[in-house]
Design a protein around this motif. Structure first.
Motif, mmCIF file in Angstrom:
data_model
loop_
_atom_site.group_PDB
_atom_site.id
_atom_site.type_symbol
_atom_site.label_atom_id
_atom_site.label_comp_id
_atom_site.label_asym_id
_atom_site.label_seq_id
_atom_site.Cartn_x
_atom_site.Cartn_y
_atom_site.Cartn_z
ATOM 1 N N VAL A 75 -21.487 -34.781 -5.631
ATOM 2 C CA VAL A 75 -22.574 -34.074 -4.935
ATOM 3 C C VAL A 75 -22.455 -34.232 -3.425
ATOM 4 C CG1 VAL A 75 -24.192 -34.152 -6.866
ATOM 5 C CG2 VAL A 75 -24.161 -36.011 -5.210
ATOM 6 N N GLY A 76 -21.525 -35.040 -2.989
ATOM 7 C CA GLY A 76 -21.263 -35.267 -1.572
ATOM 8 C C GLY A 76 -20.093 -36.223 -1.432
ATOM 9 N N LYS A 77 -19.737 -36.526 -0.207
ATOM 10 C CA LYS A 77 -18.586 -37.406 0.052
ATOM 11 C C LYS A 77 -18.786 -38.775 -0.587
ATOM 12 C CE LYS A 77 -15.511 -38.923 3.691
ATOM 13 N NZ LYS A 77 -15.107 -38.806 5.079
ATOM 14 N N ASN A 78 -20.009 -39.298 -0.581
ATOM 15 C CA ASN A 78 -20.282 -40.637 -1.109
ATOM 16 C C ASN A 78 -20.299 -40.720 -2.627
ATOM 17 O OD1 ASN A 78 -20.382 -41.767 1.447
ATOM 18 N ND2 ASN A 78 -22.574 -41.359 1.649
ATOM 19 N N SER A 79 -20.148 -39.611 -3.306
ATOM 20 C CA SER A 79 -20.100 -39.634 -4.773
ATOM 21 C C SER A 79 -18.857 -38.918 -5.310
ATOM 22 C CB SER A 79 -21.369 -38.997 -5.350
ATOM 23 O OG SER A 79 -21.434 -37.637 -4.998
ATOM 24 N N THR A 80 -17.807 -38.856 -4.460
ATOM 25 C CA THR A 80 -16.597 -38.150 -4.856
ATOM 26 C C THR A 80 -15.363 -39.022 -4.610
ATOM 27 O OG1 THR A 80 -17.676 -36.079 -4.224
ATOM 28 C CG2 THR A 80 -15.313 -35.993 -4.623
ATOM 29 N N TYR A 81 -14.845 -39.591 -5.688
ATOM 30 C CA TYR A 81 -13.692 -40.475 -5.655
ATOM 31 C C TYR A 81 -12.714 -40.034 -6.738
ATOM 32 C CZ TYR A 81 -16.542 -43.593 -2.799
ATOM 33 O OH TYR A 81 -17.316 -44.125 -1.800
ATOM 34 N N ILE A 82 -11.460 -40.471 -6.596
ATOM 35 C CA ILE A 82 -10.457 -40.125 -7.594
ATOM 36 C C ILE A 82 -9.688 -41.382 -8.007
ATOM 37 C CG2 ILE A 82 -8.623 -39.597 -5.929
ATOM 38 C CD1 ILE A 82 -7.863 -37.214 -7.760
ATOM 39 N N SER A 83 -9.273 -41.401 -9.246
ATOM 40 C CA SER A 83 -8.385 -42.446 -9.751
ATOM 41 C C SER A 83 -7.447 -41.790 -10.756
ATOM 42 C CB SER A 83 -9.174 -43.582 -10.395
ATOM 43 O OG SER A 83 -9.908 -43.117 -11.507
ATOM 44 N N PHE A 84 -6.276 -42.411 -10.970
ATOM 45 C CA PHE A 84 -5.325 -41.853 -11.924
ATOM 46 C C PHE A 84 -4.271 -42.900 -12.248
ATOM 47 C CE2 PHE A 84 -4.391 -40.331 -7.637
ATOM 48 C CZ PHE A 84 -3.131 -40.857 -7.409
ATOM 49 N N ASN A 113 -10.979 -49.103 -10.707
ATOM 50 C CA ASN A 113 -11.748 -50.084 -9.932
ATOM 51 C C ASN A 113 -11.463 -50.040 -8.438
ATOM 52 O OD1 ASN A 113 -13.062 -51.135 -12.206
ATOM 53 N ND2 ASN A 113 -11.286 -52.394 -12.684
ATOM 54 N N SER A 114 -10.462 -49.281 -8.017
ATOM 55 C CA SER A 114 -10.112 -49.145 -6.598
ATOM 56 C C SER A 114 -9.911 -47.672 -6.255
ATOM 57 C CB SER A 114 -8.833 -49.916 -6.282
ATOM 58 O OG SER A 114 -8.981 -51.277 -6.563
ATOM 59 N N SER A 115 -10.826 -46.844 -6.691
ATOM 60 C CA SER A 115 -10.671 -45.396 -6.531
ATOM 61 C C SER A 115 -10.653 -44.985 -5.060
ATOM 62 C CB SER A 115 -11.767 -44.665 -7.299
ATOM 63 O OG SER A 115 -13.036 -45.109 -6.882
ATOM 64 N N PHE A 116 -10.158 -43.789 -4.816
ATOM 65 C CA PHE A 116 -9.893 -43.263 -3.486
ATOM 66 C C PHE A 116 -10.948 -42.211 -3.152
ATOM 67 C CE2 PHE A 116 -7.032 -40.780 -0.599
ATOM 68 C CZ PHE A 116 -6.724 -41.803 0.282
ATOM 69 N N GLN A 117 -11.604 -42.350 -1.976
ATOM 70 C CA GLN A 117 -12.675 -41.420 -1.597
ATOM 71 C C GLN A 117 -12.102 -40.112 -1.053
ATOM 72 O OE1 GLN A 117 -15.347 -42.684 1.572
ATOM 73 N NE2 GLN A 117 -17.027 -41.582 0.630
ATOM 74 N N VAL A 118 -12.787 -39.036 -1.333
ATOM 75 C CA VAL A 118 -12.404 -37.720 -0.844
ATOM 76 C C VAL A 118 -12.391 -37.710 0.689
ATOM 77 C CG1 VAL A 118 -14.762 -36.768 -0.836
ATOM 78 C CG2 VAL A 118 -12.844 -35.232 -1.114
ATOM 79 N N ARG A 119 -11.442 -36.994 1.269
ATOM 80 C CA ARG A 119 -11.370 -36.886 2.727
ATOM 81 C C ARG A 119 -12.327 -35.800 3.214
ATOM 82 N NH1 ARG A 119 -5.756 -35.731 5.499
ATOM 83 N NH2 ARG A 119 -5.363 -37.698 4.459
ATOM 84 N N ASN A 120 -12.221 -34.626 2.633
ATOM 85 C CA ASN A 120 -13.087 -33.501 3.002
ATOM 86 C C ASN A 120 -13.820 -33.027 1.759
ATOM 87 O OD1 ASN A 120 -12.203 -33.242 5.764
ATOM 88 N ND2 ASN A 120 -10.286 -32.444 4.942
ATOM 89 N N TYR A 121 -15.098 -32.800 1.890
ATOM 90 C CA TYR A 121 -15.919 -32.355 0.767
ATOM 91 C C TYR A 121 -16.622 -31.064 1.180
ATOM 92 C CZ TYR A 121 -19.573 -32.153 -2.746
ATOM 93 O OH TYR A 121 -20.396 -31.748 -3.758
ATOM 94 N N THR A 122 -16.490 -30.036 0.360
ATOM 95 C CA THR A 122 -17.175 -28.775 0.601
ATOM 96 C C THR A 122 -18.124 -28.518 -0.556
ATOM 97 O OG1 THR A 122 -15.230 -27.915 1.740
ATOM 98 C CG2 THR A 122 -16.878 -26.301 1.030
ATOM 99 N N LYS A 123 -19.394 -28.413 -0.244
ATOM 100 C CA LYS A 123 -20.427 -28.188 -1.260
ATOM 101 C C LYS A 123 -20.244 -26.813 -1.917
ATOM 102 C CE LYS A 123 -25.424 -28.095 -1.764
ATOM 103 N NZ LYS A 123 -26.725 -28.197 -1.105
#
Length: 111
Positions: free
Chosen positions: A8-17, A36-46
């Protein structure tokens, strides 16, 4: 979207794989990013794209109208009294129509 608190925004968008996500041209596996060490999105577009009704089914035996939208919709926002069934694509003096009542029920069907 189906998960209201995810992405829903940058603070709730992470990736792991895992390392099996992809390989390079020499079959070296990607460096994994753990859950446990997921990576936060750089740019987020709603999401700014409005849903579009793609088709609908009407079953008069079960008295069920099923709407198919271009993307996931919030069924709690559905206002059935805004739906009009009509006998022709273009309304004329001869068109028969029926406005659904707000007492109609709604059900979300999972994918």
């Amino acid at each position: 979207k189906r998960m209201a608190t995810l992405a829903v925004g940058k603070n709730s968008t992470y990736i792991s794989f895992s390392s099996s996500l992809v390989e390079d041209m020499f079959e070296n596996m990607v460096v994994p990013i753990s859950y446990n060490s997921s990576f936060q999105v750089r740019n987020y577009t709603k999401d700014s794209v409005r849903p579009v009704l793609g088709s609908f089914n009407l079953d008069l035996t079960t008295e069920t109208l099923t709407l198919f939208f271009s993307e996931t919709v919030n069924t709690l926002s559905l206002n059935v009294s805004q739906i009009t069934l009509q006998s022709s694509a273009v309304a004329t003096n001869y068109t028969k129509s029926y406005i659904l009542s707000s007492t109609s029920s709604r059900t979300a069907t999972p994918f």
